[in-house]
Scaffold this active site. Structure first.
Site, PDB file in Angstrom:
ATOM      1  N   GLY B  14       0.813  -1.210   0.000  1.00  0.00           N
ATOM      2  CA  GLY B  14       0.000   0.000   0.000  1.00  0.00           C
ATOM      3  C   GLY B  14       0.841   1.252   0.000  1.00  0.00           C
ATOM      4  O   GLY B  14       1.682   1.441   0.879  1.00  0.00           O
ATOM      5  N   GLY B  18       0.258   6.048   4.935  1.00  0.00           N
ATOM      6  CA  GLY B  18       1.033   5.234   5.860  1.00  0.00           C
ATOM      7  C   GLY B  18       2.191   4.528   5.179  1.00  0.00           C
ATOM      8  O   GLY B  18       3.342   4.626   5.612  1.00  0.00           O
ATOM      9  N   VAL B  82      -1.981  -7.508  -4.342  1.00  0.00           N
ATOM     10  CA  VAL B  82      -1.699  -8.582  -3.396  1.00  0.00           C
ATOM     11  C   VAL B  82      -2.927  -9.475  -3.296  1.00  0.00           C
ATOM     12  O   VAL B  82      -4.048  -8.997  -3.108  1.00  0.00           O
ATOM     13  CB  VAL B  82      -1.322  -8.002  -2.023  1.00  0.00           C
ATOM     14  CG1 VAL B  82      -1.346  -9.080  -0.941  1.00  0.00           C
ATOM     15  CG2 VAL B  82       0.059  -7.354  -2.100  1.00  0.00           C
ATOM     16  N   GLU B 173     -17.696  18.219   2.877  1.00  0.00           N
ATOM     17  CA  GLU B 173     -16.926  18.853   1.810  1.00  0.00           C
ATOM     18  C   GLU B 173     -17.612  18.701   0.454  1.00  0.00           C
ATOM     19  O   GLU B 173     -17.680  19.647  -0.335  1.00  0.00           O
ATOM     20  CB  GLU B 173     -15.501  18.276   1.780  1.00  0.00           C
ATOM     21  CG  GLU B 173     -14.644  18.885   2.882  1.00  0.00           C
ATOM     22  CD  GLU B 173     -13.386  18.100   3.217  1.00  0.00           C
ATOM     23  OE1 GLU B 173     -12.605  18.589   4.047  1.00  0.00           O
ATOM     24  OE2 GLU B 173     -13.193  17.003   2.661  1.00  0.00           O
ATOM     25  N   ASP B 302      -5.721   3.057   7.959  1.00  0.00           N
ATOM     26  CA  ASP B 302      -7.142   2.689   7.984  1.00  0.00           C
ATOM     27  C   ASP B 302      -7.374   1.200   8.207  1.00  0.00           C
ATOM     28  O   ASP B 302      -8.467   0.788   8.588  1.00  0.00           O
ATOM     29  CB  ASP B 302      -7.816   3.062   6.639  1.00  0.00           C
ATOM     30  CG  ASP B 302      -8.037   4.558   6.510  1.00  0.00           C
ATOM     31  OD1 ASP B 302      -7.475   5.309   7.336  1.00  0.00           O
ATOM     32  OD2 ASP B 302      -8.756   4.972   5.590  1.00  0.00           O
TER      33      ASP B 302
END
Lengths: 425, 425
Positions: B14, B18, B82, B173, B302
Site C-alpha cells: 500500500g 502510511g 496482493v 466537503e 485505515d
C-alpha cells in the site's frame, strides 16, 4: 419547439476548431444559434499527444463549451449526439429531439481510418479524443511496468518496443515524445530495466516523414527524430498487426504497444447529406463552403473536401477549420442580408510539427525553420491559440517545470489494469 | 528470488499515506524495501472531493510512486495486486509472483461500506479512488446537462437534486462544493435551467454533522453549510435507494445523483492474517502496531484498529497513518538491532473540514476556528502536505484562479455518456 423564433435559427454541429469559431463569430448577431456537440468541451487537439505521453492532463487542453460561450446570450450549447440530418425538411435529429434550422454548419470532423482493417483498432489505437489519449498513456506506462516485472528477455524487449504507424505530424510528435519519456523522464525509475533502451519505431508508407511539408524540412525532421533515438522506416506499410507485434518489409517486429497515426476518415454524417463525397468520406463543397443545391448548408473543417487552386484538397488542420468556421458564419450573415455566400480563400500561414525538447520544424512559407527556432515558434503559437487564460497558464507552467526537470507530471495509470498485466501469450 | 539478499527484506503493501511514509523512512537504511501498490501513484485523498467537483485534475493530486521514491536505491516499487499473505511462511502473493519478507508493513486502507446494502454501490458511489472521483464528476455534470434538455418539470427537479449520505468530513466537503458549483460556477451557463436552484441535501444518521469534532464546531459547520444553501438532515438514515431517489423519514425524495460518504470497511487483506479484526474488518493491533504473535508483521492506517487511552480506535485520517508509517519503519530498524518494537503514541495536532470559499472548521485542540481563519489554516496545511513541488504549484494556481473567477477548470464529462442521457425511468 413549435413557435418559430423571429430571428433566423442557426444550428452548428461540432464544437471543434471550425464549429467554435463559427459560433463565436455569430455571438451577439441577429441569429439564434444552437451548437451541438457530443462532448461538453472544446478539445485543443494539437496538444492531444502531450496527454497521451503524460505531459499534460486532459483538463489542460479542454475547455467546457458552455464556459467558452457563456457570455453570448444568443448561443445555446446542446450536449447531444446527432443521429441524422434531413436537408429537405431542414431538421437535425439528435439522441434527444429534433431541431429545425434555417442555416446549418456541419463541422463534425474525422476519425481514424484503418483502410479496411478495422480489427486493428483495438491493437493500435489512434489519437483523436481524450479517451484515446488516456488509453494510449495507460498502454505506454503499463508497458514499462510489465517489462520491469517479466523475467523473460524476449517478452521484455517486446514490451519496450513501441511502433507508431504513420509519419505525419501526429506520428512524428508521438514518436519523439515517447523517445523522450523513455530516455529522460522514466530513465531512473526502474530497478530491473533501463527505459532508455526502449526502441521507438516510426513507420511511414510514403518515401519521407511529414510528406505534407517541403522536402528540406522532412529531411530535418528525420535527422532530429534520429537524434532523440527514433528508428524511422519509410516507403513501407506495416501489415499483419497482432497482439505480439507487426510486420514490416517481411520482417516481424515483436512489440507490445502500437499506435495508429496513418489515416483519417470523415465523420459519417457527411454521407447522409445526399451529395458527393470523396474517398475519405469528406463532403465535396462548393467554393463558398455550401453544398450543391443547398446554400443554407455549409460544411467545414475535416469533414469538408475543399479544392483551392490545386487538385489537392485542403489539409485537415486547425487553421483551415478556423478560417472556414469564420467564413461560414460570415456567409450566413451575408445570406440573411439577401446576398450570395462568398468564395472561401485559405490564407496559409504555414505549418509546424514538434519532435521534442528544442526540436521541431516549421514551414512559414517565406522561411523554413528547424531545431530550436522552430521549437520556439511552435511553443509561442500553441500557447497563443490555447483556449482560455487558465489553460494557457497551467500548460505554460507545466512545460516550464518539465523543461527544467525532465519530469512529466501526469503519469497516471487509471482504469482496470488486470487484463494488461498478463503476458500477451 | 532464490538467493536471499544479505540485508533484511521489508515488504510494504500500500502506497497511501502510511505506506509511503514508512518507505521514505526506510530509504537509504540497511534494508531492501519492496513497496507494492495496485495503482502506480500515491493519491492525496483529502483533496479527492475537489476532483469529484471539477476543481482539480486527477494528476494534480496524484504523484507517481516511482517518481516520489526514485532517489532511494534500496526501494523497489512494484505495481501489482496482493492476493494473499502467508504469515507462517513470511510470504506475500501477488497477481504476478510471490515475494518473501523478513518484515511486513500492511497499509492497504479501506473501502466504502454499504452496511449490507451492496446493491446501493452503483446508485450512490463513494469517494475513495480517482476512478470514483471522475465518475462522480461525470454524474454531477451530466445531471445539469440532462436537466437543461428535459421538458418535464418533475424530472428536471429530480435531476437538480443532489443527496449526500453521510455527514463526516467527506460528506460535508462534497455538499459544500456541489452547492458552490451550482450557485457560482455553472450559474450562467445554461439557458433553460437555473443551476443556482439546485437542491443539495446532506443526510447524517448521527445527531450532528462532523460528529468526530467538538460540538461547537459541528454547530458552526451546520450554520456554514446552510449559508451556502445545503439542506442538512440529521438523526435519520437514508433508506430505499433507487434510481429515482431515496427515502428519508418516510418521505421519498426524487433525486438523480446520490453520493455515499457514510461508512468504511477495511481492506479484505486484514482478515486473511488469522488474527482478531473489529466489526469494520480492521486488524486489532498491539500497542506497538505489531499483530499478536508476529512482531515482524505491522498493520497501520485505515487497516489498523488501534486503541489509545480510550475505547475509541484512532480515526482513519492521514495524520494517524503517517505517524504510524514512520513508527512502523522505526520499529523495524529497532528490531534489526535486536531490540523490541516500541509502543506507538498518536500526537493529535487537530482536525479540519472545509465547507467552501472562506468557510471551514478547524479543531486545533487549544483553539477552535470557524469560517475564514479555519479556511486559511486548511489551505495552508493542505498545500504544505501535498506531495511534490509541481503538484503544489499547480494546485495553488488553480485555486487562486478559481477564487478570483469562481470558475472551475476541470469540467469534463468523459467516457460513454449514452446510458446517462436517458430518463432514469
Amino acid at each position: 419547439m413549435e413557435n418559430q423564433p423571429q430571428k433566423p435559427r442557426v444550428v452548428i454541429v461540432g464544437g471543434g476548431f471550425g464549429g467554435l469559431e463559427a459560433a463565436k463569430k455569430l455571438g451577439d448577431k441577429p441569429v439564434e444559434v444552437t451548437l451541438i456537440d457530443r462532448t461538453n468541451y472544446h478539445l485543443f487537439q494539437p496538444l492531444l499527444y502531450q496527454v497521451a505521453t503524460a505531459a499534460l492532463s486532459p483538463a489542460d487542453i479542454a475547455a467546457p463549451l458552455r464556459a467558452v460561450l457563456t457570455d453570448f446570450r444568443n448561443i445555446e450549447v446542446m450536449f447531444a449526439e446527432v443521429t441524422a440530418i434531413d436537408v429537405a425538411a431542414k431538421r437535425v435529429s439528435t439522441t434527444d429531439r429534433e431541431i429545425p434550422y434555417d442555416y446549418l454548419i456541419l463541422a463534425t470532423g474525422s476519425r481514424h481510418s484503418y483502410f479496411g482493417n478495422d480489427q486493428w483498432e483495438k491493437l493500435a489505437p489512434g489519437l483523436k479524443s481524450l479517451e484515446d489519449a488516456v488509453e494510449i498513456r495507460r498502454r505506454l506506462l503499463m508497458a514499462f511496468e510489465y517489462a520491469e516485472k517479466i523475467p523473460d528477455e524476449a517478452a521484455r524487449r517486446a514490451a519496450m518496443t513501441f511502433a507508431i504507424i504513420g509519419g505525419g505530424p501526429t506520428g512524428v510528435e508521438m514518436a519523439g515524445a515517447i523517445a523522450e519519456i523513455a530516455r529522460y523522464t522514466l530513465a531512473k525509475d526502474f530497478k530491473h530495466i533501463d527505459p532508455s533502451q526502449a526502441r521507438v519505431i516510426l513507420i511511414e508508407g510514403d518515401k519521407r516523414v511529414l510528406s505534407g511539408f517541403p522536402e528540406d524540412l522532412s529531411e530535418s525532421a528525420l535527422k532530429q527524430l534520429r537524434e532523440v533515438g527514433v528508428e524511422v522506416i519509410t516507403g513501407v506499410h506495416a501489415s499483419n498487426l497482432t497482439e505480439e507485434g507487426l510486420e514490416v518489409k517481411g520482417e516481424f517486429i515483436p512489440c507490445r504497444v502500437k499506435i495508429w497515426a496513418a489515416g483519417n476518415t470523415a465523420s459519417a454524417v457527411g454521407k447522409s447529406l445526399g451529395v458527393a463525397v470523396d474517398r475519405a468520406g469528406r463532403v465535396i463543397v462548393n467554393n463558398d463552403l455550401t453544398i450543391p443545391g443547398r446554400p443554407e448548408v455549409q460544411v467545414i473543417g475535416d469533414l469538408a473536401h475543399f479544392e483551392h487552386d490545386t487538385d489537392e484538397p485542403l489539409p485537415g488542420v486547425s487553421p483551415v477549420a478556423m478560417q472556414q468556421g469564420r467564413h461560414a458564419a460570415q456567409n450566413i450573415l451575408t445570406m440573411i442580408e439577401g446576398l450570395k455566400p462568398r468564395r472561401f480563400w485559405y490564407r496559409n500561414k504555414g505549418s509546424m510539427a514538434t519532435i521534442g525538447r528544442n526540436k521541431a520544424v516549421a514551414d512559414l512559407n517565406l522561411a523554413h525553420l528547424s531545431g530550436f527556432p522552430a521549437w520556439l515558434v511552435w511553443l509561442f503559437v500553441h500557447i497563443l491559440f490555447l483556449v482560455g487564460f487558465r489553460n494557457r497558464v497551467a500548460v505554460l507552467l507545466q512545460w516550464a517545470w518539465a523543461y527544467v526537470t525532465f519530469n512529466k507530471g501526469a503519469r497516471l495509470i487509471t482504469r482496470n489494469f488486470q487484463a494488461e498485466m498478463r503476458p500477451p501469450t
